[in-house]
Design a protein around this motif. Sequence first.
Motif, short mmCIF file in Angstrom:
data_model
loop_
_atom_site.label_atom_id
_atom_site.label_comp_id
_atom_site.label_asym_id
_atom_site.label_seq_id
_atom_site.Cartn_x
_atom_site.Cartn_y
_atom_site.Cartn_z
N GLU A 146 1.59 4.75 2.28
CA GLU A 146 0.21 4.51 1.84
C GLU A 146 -0.30 3.09 2.15
N THR A 203 -1.44 11.60 -3.17
CA THR A 203 -1.81 10.36 -2.49
C THR A 203 -2.85 10.67 -1.42
N ARG A 209 3.42 -0.16 -1.21
CA ARG A 209 4.39 0.95 -1.21
C ARG A 209 5.58 0.61 -0.30
#
Lengths: 403, 123
Positions: B87, A112, B91
């Motif tokens: 994030e 991420t 999320r």
Amino acid sequence: MTVATTEDLLRTLAPQVLGALVRRYGRFEDCEDAVQEAVLAAATQWPAQGVPDNPRGWLRTVAARRLVDQIRSDQARRVRESVTAAEPVPEEVPDADDTLLLLFLCCHPVLTAASQTALTLRAVGGLTTAEIARAFLVPEATMAARISRAKQRIRTAGSAFRPPEGADRAERLRVVLHVLYLIFNEGYTASSGSDLHRPDLAAEAIRLTRLVHGQLPDDSEVTGLLALMLLTHARRHARTTGSGDLVPLAEQDRTRWDRALIDEGTALAAAALGGPRLGPYQLQAAIAATHADAATAEQTNWPQVHALYLILSRIAPNPVVTLNRAVALAEVEGPAAGLALLATLDDDERMARHHRLLSVRAHLLERSGDLAGAYRCYRAAARATASLAERRYLESRAARVRR
Amino acid sequence: MKFVISMHINPAVLDALTDEEKAAIGAGHARFIEELKESGELIVTQALVDPSQAAVVSVRDGQPVVTDGPFLEAKEFLGGFYLIDCEDKDRAVELAARIPDAAIEGLGIEVRQVMFSDGTLEA
């Protein structure tokens, strides 16, 4: 040698040594631990005993020794139930700068964005986990978990430590630049202002981008990104008041802009535009350079800013570019033209409620004389933003148009 | 981005649950906390005492006045929260859906972003 310069030297050398080790042995996680230990040893020994003649060689030797010890003990464990694996023989590795390879690894697509930034700051930036945690205003345990998970994921993905090639390389470099851009922006959007020990992420992003630029001096997007950062960073002292209130570009005291950064950024932006291929960072740098070129807000070359946004919206279309183009268009053709362009964003569900769309619309409504509409939009924008400073600013604008 | 996931609970709804259901909620939270710790997304989580134990504090004419709580007379009250760093909002919502309370009618899970102090003004 002073402590500060030892620290600088270590931060420069650590990623190079890590890159060399990972290229030789793979095992990113173990190499990272070994280099951290070597850096720690150097940080305690060098200030007292002096810096060795070949500091990078010293670090590499110490780190490699730790790593081989680790590999041996892992193998010893396995050997008890299986045949002896061939032990890797430490070999002299070339002194090539592996920083770029390390960046490709840290910005691995399986991670991420939050993990990519954290790992990059640690492995390439040489920041400690505690420093990175402070930078992102999270507990150290949270950041430690994130970094360790990122390393695991890289291992699971079975990433070989070799530079990506061809189209893959271009895509991976795009990710690296985006991560550096995110680190830079984090320095501007999340700072609490109260923690004096919070690492300066904007400065760190510039340092890392300089490293990449040093490796790829002919890549015009790298050059463009560095220029964009420098030109943005040049305005840092003018963008807030002493009490932390935001000052919009048009109202900033331009004598407080950092001239040296502007000169360097402008030269880089010009060099980037001379490249063979046009990219979004080059264009954004060119826009920032156009603003930097104007001694006063009134002298801004808006037709040029608008033209650059128009090109940007063709090569990298996205709603935020349209938004910025609407601001420029309003300066060139008047607020009605800007508002008409903004209207094209209303169908975009994510954008329609975005505070930036609301605040730009509020500005343009104010300029067109629709103060009631401007008031509504300023208030809506103030409710939609997550930034306290921005909310204060939008509320003050709302109060102003209400009179 | 940082978010608070708050848990709004209703004692009447909780009392009506079976022991097994209550135990499943506890186990679900424990599992959720472990997952969040491992992913590096948990900042802190706390459960709060019953609102009957709350003190409502006000200052009138410069004098503090303390009365027994809660401040709001409601069937639901804040039972606890998770402060997470993840994030994006999608999320955060995905994580909130894993909280066992979310599957129980009458209990509420709310996701709200935490504000930050600085910002950008480009336009």
